[in-house]
Design a protein around this motif. Structure first.
Motif, mmCIF file in Angstrom:
data_model
loop_
_atom_site.group_PDB
_atom_site.id
_atom_site.type_symbol
_atom_site.label_atom_id
_atom_site.label_comp_id
_atom_site.label_asym_id
_atom_site.label_seq_id
_atom_site.Cartn_x
_atom_site.Cartn_y
_atom_site.Cartn_z
ATOM 1 N N ILE A 57 0.728 -1.133 0.062
ATOM 2 C CA ILE A 57 -0.136 -0.127 0.079
ATOM 3 C C ILE A 57 0.973 1.198 0.111
ATOM 4 N N LEU A 58 1.941 1.319 0.525
ATOM 5 C CA LEU A 58 2.709 2.546 0.903
ATOM 6 C C LEU A 58 4.025 2.298 0.273
ATOM 7 N N GLY A 59 4.435 0.950 -0.336
ATOM 8 C CA GLY A 59 5.914 0.975 -0.792
ATOM 9 C C GLY A 59 6.755 0.710 0.177
ATOM 10 N N SER A 60 6.601 0.672 1.369
ATOM 11 C CA SER A 60 7.257 0.984 2.709
ATOM 12 C C SER A 60 7.287 -0.416 3.500
ATOM 13 N N PRO A 61 8.405 -1.238 3.370
ATOM 14 C CA PRO A 61 8.264 -2.732 4.275
ATOM 15 C C PRO A 61 8.524 -2.427 5.723
ATOM 16 N N PRO A 62 8.099 -3.228 6.686
ATOM 17 C CA PRO A 62 8.181 -3.256 7.892
ATOM 18 C C PRO A 62 9.524 -3.036 8.287
ATOM 19 N N SER A 63 9.882 -2.644 9.340
ATOM 20 C CA SER A 63 11.300 -2.959 9.857
ATOM 21 C C SER A 63 11.367 -2.697 11.384
ATOM 22 N N VAL A 64 12.509 -3.070 11.901
ATOM 23 C CA VAL A 64 12.729 -2.941 13.437
ATOM 24 C C VAL A 64 14.001 -2.069 13.549
ATOM 25 N N ALA A 65 14.237 -1.291 14.644
ATOM 26 C CA ALA A 65 15.146 -0.820 14.991
ATOM 27 C C ALA A 65 15.988 -1.292 16.031
ATOM 28 N N ILE A 66 17.301 -1.641 15.861
ATOM 29 C CA ILE A 66 17.990 -2.346 16.763
ATOM 30 C C ILE A 66 18.193 -1.582 17.887
ATOM 31 N N THR A 67 17.990 -2.019 19.228
ATOM 32 C CA THR A 67 18.169 -1.234 20.448
ATOM 33 C C THR A 67 18.413 -2.104 21.599
ATOM 34 N N LYS A 68 18.722 -1.820 22.653
ATOM 35 C CA LYS A 68 18.583 -2.747 23.845
ATOM 36 C C LYS A 68 17.426 -3.645 24.162
ATOM 37 N N THR A 69 16.014 -3.043 23.674
ATOM 38 C CA THR A 69 14.849 -3.728 24.279
ATOM 39 C C THR A 69 14.523 -4.810 22.715
ATOM 40 N N SER A 70 15.431 -4.623 21.758
ATOM 41 C CA SER A 70 14.947 -5.416 20.494
ATOM 42 C C SER A 70 15.062 -7.073 20.574
ATOM 43 N N GLY A 71 15.928 -7.434 21.502
ATOM 44 C CA GLY A 71 16.330 -8.878 21.552
ATOM 45 C C GLY A 71 16.688 -9.711 20.591
ATOM 46 N N LEU A 72 16.778 -10.781 20.746
ATOM 47 C CA LEU A 72 17.283 -11.617 19.443
ATOM 48 C C LEU A 72 16.155 -11.653 18.297
ATOM 49 N N ALA A 73 14.882 -11.558 18.592
ATOM 50 C CA ALA A 73 13.839 -11.524 17.452
ATOM 51 C C ALA A 73 14.123 -10.496 16.837
ATOM 52 N N GLY A 74 14.404 -9.237 17.374
ATOM 53 C CA GLY A 74 14.393 -7.951 16.514
ATOM 54 C C GLY A 74 15.739 -8.245 15.676
ATOM 55 N N LEU A 75 16.889 -8.878 16.055
ATOM 56 C CA LEU A 75 18.091 -8.930 15.244
ATOM 57 C C LEU A 75 17.616 -9.810 14.087
ATOM 58 N N VAL A 76 16.970 -11.194 14.299
ATOM 59 C CA VAL A 76 16.670 -12.026 13.241
ATOM 60 C C VAL A 76 15.724 -11.327 12.402
ATOM 61 N N TYR A 77 14.705 -10.404 12.622
ATOM 62 C CA TYR A 77 13.879 -9.853 11.872
ATOM 63 C C TYR A 77 14.370 -9.063 10.954
ATOM 64 N N TRP A 78 15.270 -7.952 11.407
ATOM 65 C CA TRP A 78 16.250 -7.012 10.724
ATOM 66 C C TRP A 78 16.955 -7.701 9.667
ATOM 67 N N ILE A 79 17.700 -8.800 9.932
ATOM 68 C CA ILE A 79 18.526 -9.480 8.984
ATOM 69 C C ILE A 79 17.727 -10.126 8.127
ATOM 70 N N ASN A 80 16.688 -10.969 8.256
ATOM 71 C CA ASN A 80 16.073 -11.613 7.564
ATOM 72 C C ASN A 80 15.378 -10.485 6.458
ATOM 73 N N ASN A 81 14.838 -9.515 6.873
ATOM 74 C CA ASN A 81 14.127 -8.570 6.199
ATOM 75 C C ASN A 81 15.019 -7.603 5.231
ATOM 76 N N HIS A 82 15.955 -7.213 5.887
ATOM 77 C CA HIS A 82 16.908 -6.270 5.205
ATOM 78 C C HIS A 82 17.719 -7.151 3.958
ATOM 79 N N TYR A 83 18.022 -8.294 4.151
ATOM 80 C CA TYR A 83 18.673 -9.065 3.305
ATOM 81 C C TYR A 83 17.722 -10.071 2.231
ATOM 82 N N GLU A 84 16.333 -9.726 2.655
ATOM 83 C CA GLU A 84 15.330 -10.461 1.990
ATOM 84 C C GLU A 84 15.674 -11.983 1.757
ATOM 85 N N LEU A 85 15.820 -12.695 3.074
ATOM 86 C CA LEU A 85 16.017 -14.131 3.135
ATOM 87 C C LEU A 85 14.759 -14.706 3.370
ATOM 88 N N LEU A 86 14.658 -15.704 2.459
ATOM 89 C CA LEU A 86 13.493 -16.575 2.499
ATOM 90 C C LEU A 86 13.828 -17.879 2.609
#
Length: 452
Positions: free
Chosen positions: A366-395
């Motif tokens: 709808i907006l041409g803007s994929p969801p993302s996460v900002a990596i901070t002290k509250t992002s956890g392992l899940a945040g890192l995993v999401y950022w990497i998979n999303n940023h590098y388009e890993l499927l």
């Protein structure tokens, strides 16, 4: 008022409605038992005042910038012209050149219209610009008539009607901007004035639109509120007492109390066909109703995108950011940096499992803007995993998982940064370096896929 059919209620002293607007207190919201029914018009539209009201609260645009933004409005309005017209000042050389250049674009929508004060000199500017429609400032509250103009209600309204008739006599359609309508005497002034205006439109067989201007953002969207603050009731008065067709009613909101979007939506719901706004809500004080927000509201109300190119919303925001050096607030709705970005690990974990858990709609589509996460002290392992998979388009099998020891190593580095006192998010550059160091196989696979 000898020449016009409906008389305003004259008063010796201005009615400042101090029981509602005490001035030394926050304005009061009053209620009553009477409600009005919803009356959503079959077709609803948006109009633009970015180049008029918007510029009053922002730096003046150059001609090139005006043309770019006008093109964006045309694109955003889609094939059905959901953004119906755009209004312009006519006072400066730049204003008049902008009108000429936008007219040369040849777009059906948004139609180029003018904006003038209710006097002969301003009307001459409309004629010289060869526009077939203009807005006319018709300030309607006693605050304006008695204190700004130092005139009675009758004197002020007759002046307005004379200039409206001049416009119509010259074949120019007009739009009466009822400035400060949310502090006006609706029964005593607004209704008789509007009824006279509608009779003039019938006399000259030209459309006359009525714009309800919530100049100080005092309107409320409550149907059980009282006039003059209840937007649903003001619209009801126009339809049922002043006999204004739905398609001739427009609402112009300001966001002083954070209700511009709610009030604009209420105006649609209770009978106004059109709401007026600016790109990114720029304008005086806290700004106007943001057009991009009303695009989303309109699509939600009509259950169809009607061919609107919603991705243009982010293109407009990018243009404001990079070309106009406009600071889009991080937390700004729809186009702010954080709109579809999460910092919480528990939210990132939900995104990994199913994006719909923490997203209202598919922001990629709808907006041409994929969801993302900002990596901070509250992002956890899940945040890192999401950022990497999303940023590098890993499927599929290429995705990284939380139990990967190299992910834990990256996580430990991140937490060590915050243990040492860091307060800002980890940057994209830093994250890329970490991925290259700890996940070289991921980079290798991506390179192989992209070169194959």
């Amino acid at each position: 008022m000898k020449n016009y059919e409906f008389k305003v209620k004259e008063v010796n002293e201005p009615d400042l409605m101090k029981e509602t607007f005490p001035y030394d207190e926050v304005p009061r919201i009053n209620f009553e038992d009477k409600e009005v029914p919803t009356d959503l018009p079959k077709e609803i539209f948006i109009t633009d005042t970015t180049f008029r009201d918007g510029q009053q609260g922002y730096s003046p645009f150059t001609l090139d910038q005006i043309l770019h933004l006008y093109d964006y409005l045309h694109k955003l309005g889609g094939p059905k012209g959901i953004i119906r017209f755009s209004e312009f000042f006519l006072y400066s050389k730049t204003d008049r050149e902008a009108v000429e250049l936008c007219l040369e674009r040849g777009y059906e929508y948004p139609k180029v219209t003018g904006w003038i004060r209710a006097n002969k000199g301003d009307f001459d500017l409309v004629k010289k610009a060869k526009l077939d429609e203009t807005g006319i400032l018709t300030s309607i509250s006693d605050y304006h008539m008695f204190y700004k103009f130092n005139q009675t209600r009758t004197e002020t309204v007759e002046k307005y009607l004379n200039i409206v008739e001049d416009c119509l006599r010259h074949g120019i359609a007009c739009r009466c901007h009822l400035e400060d309508v949310t502090r006006a005497d609706i029964d005593g002034v607004v209704v008789p004035f509007v009824k006279n205006v509608m009779r003039l439109g019938e006399k000259y067989h030209l459309p006359v639109r009525i714009r309800l201007c919530d100049t100080l953002g005092l309107g409320v969207p409550y149907t059980f509120g009282t006039v003059p603050r209840s937007i649903p009731k003001i619209v009801w008065y126009l339809v049922n007492k002043a006999e204004v067709p739905h398609e001739m009613i427009e609402f112009h909101g300001h966001n002083d109390f954070g209700l511009a979007i709610a009030n604009s939506t209420a105006a649609w719901l209770y009978g106004a066909s059109t709401v007026n706004g600016t790109l990114l809500g720029i304008g005086e004080r806290t700004g106007n109703t943001p057009i991009e927000a009303m695009i989303i509201q309109l699509i939600g109300l009509k259950h169809s995108d009607m061919g609107i190119d919603t991705k243009a919303i982010h293109e407009i925001a990018d243009y404001f950011t990079h070309e106009l050096e406009f600071n889009v607030p991080t937390y700004y709705p729809i186009v702010g940096e954080n709109f579809n970005v999460t910092r919480a690990g528990i939210h990132a974990d939900g995104l990994i499992k199913n994006e719909e858990v923490y997203l209202p709609f598919d922001t990629r589509k709808i907006l041409g803007s994929p969801p993302s996460v900002a990596i901070t002290k509250t992002s956890g392992l899940a945040g890192l995993v999401y950022w990497i998979n999303n940023h590098y388009e890993l499927l599929g099998d290429h995705k990284v998982e939380k139990n990967d020891p190299e992910i834990k190593a990256i996580y430990d580095w991140v937490m060590d940064q915050y243990d040492k006192g860091r307060i800002i998010p980890i940057s994209e550059v830093e994250l890329r370096k970490l991925v290259r160091k700890h996940l070289p196989d991921v980079i290798k696979k991506i390179t192989e896929v992209r070169t194959s």
